[in-house]
Motif scaffolding. Structure first.
Motif, PDB file in Angstrom:
ATOM      1  N   SER A 241       0.834  -1.207   0.000  1.00 57.64           N
ATOM      2  CA  SER A 241       0.000   0.000   0.000  1.00 57.64           C
ATOM      3  C   SER A 241       0.864   1.251   0.000  1.00 57.64           C
ATOM      4  O   SER A 241       2.028   1.225   0.408  1.00 57.64           O
ATOM      5  CB  SER A 241      -0.888   0.039   1.254  1.00 57.64           C
ATOM      6  N   THR A 242       0.245   2.357  -0.444  1.00 58.55           N
ATOM      7  CA  THR A 242       0.870   3.666  -0.317  1.00 58.55           C
ATOM      8  C   THR A 242      -0.234   4.706  -0.231  1.00 58.55           C
ATOM      9  O   THR A 242      -1.309   4.525  -0.832  1.00 58.55           O
ATOM     10  CB  THR A 242       1.801   3.971  -1.512  1.00 58.55           C
ATOM     11  N   PRO A 243      -0.047   5.795   0.517  1.00 59.79           N
ATOM     12  CA  PRO A 243      -1.078   6.830   0.603  1.00 59.79           C
ATOM     13  C   PRO A 243      -1.283   7.519  -0.736  1.00 59.79           C
ATOM     14  O   PRO A 243      -0.371   7.631  -1.560  1.00 59.79           O
ATOM     15  CB  PRO A 243      -0.517   7.804   1.650  1.00 59.79           C
ATOM     16  N   ARG A 244      -2.515   7.998  -0.968  1.00 58.70           N
ATOM     17  CA  ARG A 244      -2.812   8.772  -2.161  1.00 58.70           C
ATOM     18  C   ARG A 244      -2.055  10.094  -2.121  1.00 58.70           C
ATOM     19  O   ARG A 244      -1.740  10.633  -1.059  1.00 58.70           O
ATOM     20  CB  ARG A 244      -4.314   9.071  -2.249  1.00 58.70           C
ATOM     21  N   GLY A 245      -1.764  10.653  -3.303  1.00 60.53           N
ATOM     22  CA  GLY A 245      -1.078  11.934  -3.392  1.00 60.53           C
ATOM     23  C   GLY A 245      -2.036  13.108  -3.256  1.00 60.53           C
ATOM     24  O   GLY A 245      -3.241  12.982  -3.503  1.00 60.53           O
ATOM     25  N   LEU A 248      -2.926  15.410  -8.610  1.00 62.23           N
ATOM     26  CA  LEU A 248      -2.993  14.338  -9.605  1.00 62.23           C
ATOM     27  C   LEU A 248      -1.608  13.810  -9.970  1.00 62.23           C
ATOM     28  O   LEU A 248      -1.391  12.597 -10.036  1.00 62.23           O
ATOM     29  CB  LEU A 248      -3.718  14.840 -10.853  1.00 62.23           C
ATOM     30  N   ALA A 249      -0.656  14.692 -10.204  1.00 66.95           N
ATOM     31  CA  ALA A 249       0.675  14.256 -10.613  1.00 66.95           C
ATOM     32  C   ALA A 249       1.329  13.404  -9.534  1.00 66.95           C
ATOM     33  O   ALA A 249       1.905  12.348  -9.822  1.00 66.95           O
ATOM     34  CB  ALA A 249       1.544  15.471 -10.938  1.00 66.95           C
ATOM     35  N   GLU A 250       1.235  13.848  -8.273  1.00 68.57           N
ATOM     36  CA  GLU A 250       1.824  13.085  -7.185  1.00 68.57           C
ATOM     37  C   GLU A 250       1.076  11.772  -6.977  1.00 68.57           C
ATOM     38  O   GLU A 250       1.687  10.741  -6.688  1.00 68.57           O
ATOM     39  CB  GLU A 250       1.810  13.916  -5.899  1.00 68.57           C
ATOM     40  N   ASP A 251      -0.231  11.781  -7.160  1.00 66.85           N
ATOM     41  CA  ASP A 251      -1.019  10.565  -7.005  1.00 66.85           C
ATOM     42  C   ASP A 251      -0.613   9.510  -8.030  1.00 66.85           C
ATOM     43  O   ASP A 251      -0.413   8.336  -7.698  1.00 66.85           O
ATOM     44  CB  ASP A 251      -2.505  10.914  -7.151  1.00 66.85           C
ATOM     45  N   VAL A 252      -0.463   9.922  -9.270  1.00 69.05           N
ATOM     46  CA  VAL A 252      -0.044   8.998 -10.331  1.00 69.05           C
ATOM     47  C   VAL A 252       1.370   8.493 -10.070  1.00 69.05           C
ATOM     48  O   VAL A 252       1.681   7.308 -10.270  1.00 69.05           O
ATOM     49  CB  VAL A 252      -0.149   9.677 -11.709  1.00 69.05           C
ATOM     50  N   ARG A 253       2.260   9.390  -9.624  1.00 72.56           N
ATOM     51  CA  ARG A 253       3.642   8.967  -9.330  1.00 72.56           C
ATOM     52  C   ARG A 253       3.656   7.896  -8.247  1.00 72.56           C
ATOM     53  O   ARG A 253       4.371   6.893  -8.362  1.00 72.56           O
ATOM     54  CB  ARG A 253       4.473  10.171  -8.883  1.00 72.56           C
ATOM     55  N   ARG A 254       2.866   8.084  -7.202  1.00 69.14           N
ATOM     56  CA  ARG A 254       2.841   7.100  -6.118  1.00 69.14           C
ATOM     57  C   ARG A 254       2.265   5.771  -6.593  1.00 69.14           C
ATOM     58  O   ARG A 254       2.748   4.705  -6.204  1.00 69.14           O
ATOM     59  CB  ARG A 254       2.031   7.643  -4.950  1.00 69.14           C
ATOM     60  N   ALA A 255       1.220   5.814  -7.423  1.00 68.16           N
ATOM     61  CA  ALA A 255       0.637   4.582  -7.938  1.00 68.16           C
ATOM     62  C   ALA A 255       1.649   3.818  -8.790  1.00 68.16           C
ATOM     63  O   ALA A 255       1.812   2.594  -8.651  1.00 68.16           O
ATOM     64  CB  ALA A 255      -0.617   4.900  -8.751  1.00 68.16           C
ATOM     65  N   THR A 299      -8.250   7.236   0.235  1.00 71.32           N
ATOM     66  CA  THR A 299      -7.018   7.634   0.920  1.00 71.32           C
ATOM     67  C   THR A 299      -5.789   6.804   0.550  1.00 71.32           C
ATOM     68  O   THR A 299      -4.672   7.220   0.836  1.00 71.32           O
ATOM     69  CB  THR A 299      -7.201   7.530   2.447  1.00 71.32           C
ATOM     70  N   MET A 300      -5.968   5.624  -0.067  1.00 72.89           N
ATOM     71  CA  MET A 300      -4.847   4.701  -0.269  1.00 72.89           C
ATOM     72  C   MET A 300      -4.860   4.089  -1.665  1.00 72.89           C
ATOM     73  O   MET A 300      -5.907   3.935  -2.296  1.00 72.89           O
ATOM     74  CB  MET A 300      -4.912   3.556   0.754  1.00 72.89           C
ATOM     75  N   TRP A 301      -3.653   3.714  -2.147  1.00 68.61           N
ATOM     76  CA  TRP A 301      -3.476   2.793  -3.263  1.00 68.61           C
ATOM     77  C   TRP A 301      -3.079   1.436  -2.685  1.00 68.61           C
ATOM     78  O   TRP A 301      -2.284   1.366  -1.748  1.00 68.61           O
ATOM     79  CB  TRP A 301      -2.369   3.259  -4.200  1.00 68.61           C
ATOM     80  N   HIS A 302      -3.621   0.342  -3.258  1.00 68.55           N
ATOM     81  CA  HIS A 302      -3.275  -1.006  -2.827  1.00 68.55           C
ATOM     82  C   HIS A 302      -2.939  -1.863  -4.037  1.00 68.55           C
ATOM     83  O   HIS A 302      -3.606  -1.757  -5.086  1.00 68.55           O
ATOM     84  CB  HIS A 302      -4.447  -1.683  -2.105  1.00 68.55           C
ATOM     85  N   LEU A 303      -1.947  -2.739  -3.897  1.00 74.85           N
ATOM     86  CA  LEU A 303      -1.730  -3.782  -4.891  1.00 74.85           C
ATOM     87  C   LEU A 303      -2.846  -4.821  -4.732  1.00 74.85           C
ATOM     88  O   LEU A 303      -3.191  -5.215  -3.616  1.00 74.85           O
ATOM     89  CB  LEU A 303      -0.372  -4.441  -4.699  1.00 74.85           C
ATOM     90  N   SER A 304      -3.390  -5.271  -5.864  1.00 78.36           N
ATOM     91  CA  SER A 304      -4.577  -6.121  -5.860  1.00 78.36           C
ATOM     92  C   SER A 304      -4.442  -7.252  -6.869  1.00 78.36           C
ATOM     93  O   SER A 304      -3.954  -7.034  -7.984  1.00 78.36           O
ATOM     94  CB  SER A 304      -5.804  -5.262  -6.203  1.00 78.36           C
ATOM     95  N   SER A 305      -4.882  -8.444  -6.488  1.00 76.12           N
ATOM     96  CA  SER A 305      -4.956  -9.570  -7.415  1.00 76.12           C
ATOM     97  C   SER A 305      -6.335 -10.211  -7.301  1.00 76.12           C
ATOM     98  O   SER A 305      -6.797 -10.498  -6.192  1.00 76.12           O
ATOM     99  CB  SER A 305      -3.890 -10.630  -7.098  1.00 76.12           C
ATOM    100  N   THR A 306      -6.976 -10.445  -8.432  1.00 72.05           N
ATOM    101  CA  THR A 306      -8.276 -11.112  -8.456  1.00 72.05           C
ATOM    102  C   THR A 306      -8.069 -12.576  -8.794  1.00 72.05           C
ATOM    103  O   THR A 306      -7.639 -12.906  -9.902  1.00 72.05           O
ATOM    104  CB  THR A 306      -9.209 -10.468  -9.490  1.00 72.05           C
ATOM    105  N   ILE A 307      -8.362 -13.440  -7.837  1.00 70.52           N
ATOM    106  CA  ILE A 307      -8.202 -14.888  -8.004  1.00 70.52           C
ATOM    107  C   ILE A 307      -9.579 -15.491  -8.206  1.00 70.52           C
ATOM    108  O   ILE A 307     -10.506 -15.237  -7.424  1.00 70.52           O
ATOM    109  CB  ILE A 307      -7.513 -15.496  -6.768  1.00 70.52           C
ATOM    110  N   THR A 308      -9.750 -16.285  -9.249  1.00 67.89           N
ATOM    111  CA  THR A 308     -11.025 -16.945  -9.516  1.00 67.89           C
ATOM    112  C   THR A 308     -10.825 -18.459  -9.529  1.00 67.89           C
ATOM    113  O   THR A 308      -9.717 -18.957  -9.771  1.00 67.89           O
ATOM    114  CB  THR A 308     -11.624 -16.492 -10.850  1.00 67.89           C
ATOM    115  N   ALA A 309     -11.913 -19.167  -9.259  1.00 64.65           N
ATOM    116  CA  ALA A 309     -11.835 -20.622  -9.214  1.00 64.65           C
ATOM    117  C   ALA A 309     -13.223 -21.210  -9.355  1.00 64.65           C
ATOM    118  O   ALA A 309     -14.236 -20.504  -9.247  1.00 64.65           O
ATOM    119  CB  ALA A 309     -11.203 -21.088  -7.898  1.00 64.65           C
TER     120      ALA A 309
END
Length: 419
Positions: A241-245, A248-255, A299-309
């Motif tokens: 995770s990382t906080p949102r910027g 816009l420019a800082e937000d994209v950089r953090r993502a 407030t946050m960016w998160h790394l996400s994976s969608t697992i299906t089965a």
């Protein structure tokens, strides 16, 4: 290569919206406008919430339960067995399509707060209701008393100690949490808090659930643990995770930086592997993405994976799968037993329902179970807010302290507290 444009606001879950229930809707049910069947249907339930109700909004449906028809007992039997018994009892007593809502604590041996409501109203998801775009009322000014437990320097010292132990080879990850204890001079406005949480992140999972005499668990989680609809299974682990910027420019950089962070990608991979391993004995045709994408909250960016089965055995319920997954390394650590021990030694409070799970399940075994994060427990004029961070060998104590501070912002914004 992944880029910052690979963003999913929230992952679709495995169950569709249920616009009706076998119980009467009540006089304050939504009355959709002709041609706009979703207009006001979900937000009417949000507005109708009162303390003591069971409110749960997911990307597939909105649920509001009042009173208790069947409560899940606490005894030595497996939780899923007790839940199945409560649903069967509700059906025998006249509920045609019983559905259970509630919360399970971080410690699976502790009592859960799960029940079939006496009255249940259901509606479509909040994002499908155009009325959710209307702004929430601003919180009334409150002179909040705020106490940090533990203090930031104590929390950072706990992180540093955990990192030292990892470099010595004791374990590979632990999730350490801290709390903010807020005290108001008068009663808490729980309906207002729930409304602001839901409107701030309507695509997530907003909940307000009774968890004991005079106590309410409320929050807005971004993380689906597991959902089942028939034979289709979806899990959506978040880790890294990382906080949102601020702009816009800082937000994209953090993502973009999060998508390339070696530390966060490693942390995420550990969680995804654990989810895959836990689901494998129950499922077939497991599909796991090769790289994570991003989920954003307010407030946050998160790394996400969608697992299906696919689920070959219809007797395996959503709660069976959730119990097999809980707790994932995203909220506990790895190896699990040692991480639990480190948490007990380091955190100067009982987590209770924080990093447990909240959700719903019906008598057919379908359901959605969500990781209980971005939450607080309310009692009288007090709120206890929780936030945690995943600690690995590359963690920096100040960065993890700052991350928990950013995660507190979800709830602080909902109550209008400055900190």
């Amino acid at each position: 290569m992944s880029t910052a444009s690979e963003v999913a606001t929230h992952v679709p879950t495995a169950a569709p919206a249920s616009p009706s229930t076998d119980e009467p809707a009540g006089r304050d049910a939504a009355s959709p406008e002709p041609g706009y069947p979703g207009l006001g249907a979900a937000t009417a339930l949000l507005r109708a919430y009162r303390p003591g109700d069971r409110f749960l909004a997911t990307p597939t449906r909105t649920l509001l339960g009042r009173g208790t028809r069947e409560e899940v007992p606490h005894d030595e039997r497996p939780l899923s067995t007790r839940v199945a018994g409560a649903l069967a009892a509700a059906r025998e007593r006249g509920r045609r399509t019983p559905l259970l809502i509630g919360a399970v604590p971080f410690d699976p041996q502790a009592p859960a707060a799960l029940a079939v409501s006496a009255e249940l109203r259901t509606g479509p998801s909040l994002p499908s209701d155009p009325m959710i775009a209307l702004p929430a009322e601003r919180p009334a000014p409150v002179d909040w008393g705020i106490r940090q437990v533990p203090a930031p320097e104590e929390y950072a010292a706990g992180v540093a100690d955990a990192v030292d132990r990892m470099w010595q080879g004791e374990f590979s990850k632990v999730v350490l949490a801290r709390t903010l204890e807020l005290t108001a001079p008068g009663p808490l406005d729980l309906p207002g808090m729930v409304d602001r949480l839901a409107r701030r992140d309507p695509g997530g999972y907003t909940f307000a659930l009774p968890v004991g005499e005079g106590r309410t668990l409320l929050g807005a989680s971004p993380e689906l643990l597991v959902a089942r609809r028939g034979a289709r299974i979806v899990a959506n682990p978040l880790a890294g995770s990382t906080p949102r910027g601020a702009d816009l420019a800082e937000d994209v950089r953090r993502a973009a930086a999060l998508l390339e962070s070696v530390k966060d990608l490693h942390e995420h991979a550990v969680v995804v592997d654990a989810v895959h391993t836990a689901l494998a004995p129950f499922c077939r045709d497991l599909t796991v993405p090769s790289r994570p994408t991003l989920v954003r909250t307010a407030t946050m960016w998160h790394l996400s994976s969608t697992i299906t089965a696919a689920l070959p055995d219809p007797a395996t319920s959503a709660l069976d799968l959730a119990c097999a997954l809980h707790p994932t390394p995203a909220v506990c650590g790895t190896p699990t037993d040692l991480a639990r021990q480190v948490i007990r030694e380091t955190e100067p409070f009982d987590r209770g329902y924080f990093t447990g799970m909240v959700g719903w399940q019906d008598a057919e075994g379908d359901g959605e179970w969500v990781v209980t994060i971005r939450c607080a427990e309310a009692e009288d004029s007090r709120l206890r807010l929780y936030a945690g961070a995943g600690v690995v060998s590359a963690s920096r104590p100040q960065a993890e302290t700052d991350e928990t501070g950013a995660k507190f912002r979800t709830f602080l914004n909902a109550v209008g507290a400055e900190w």
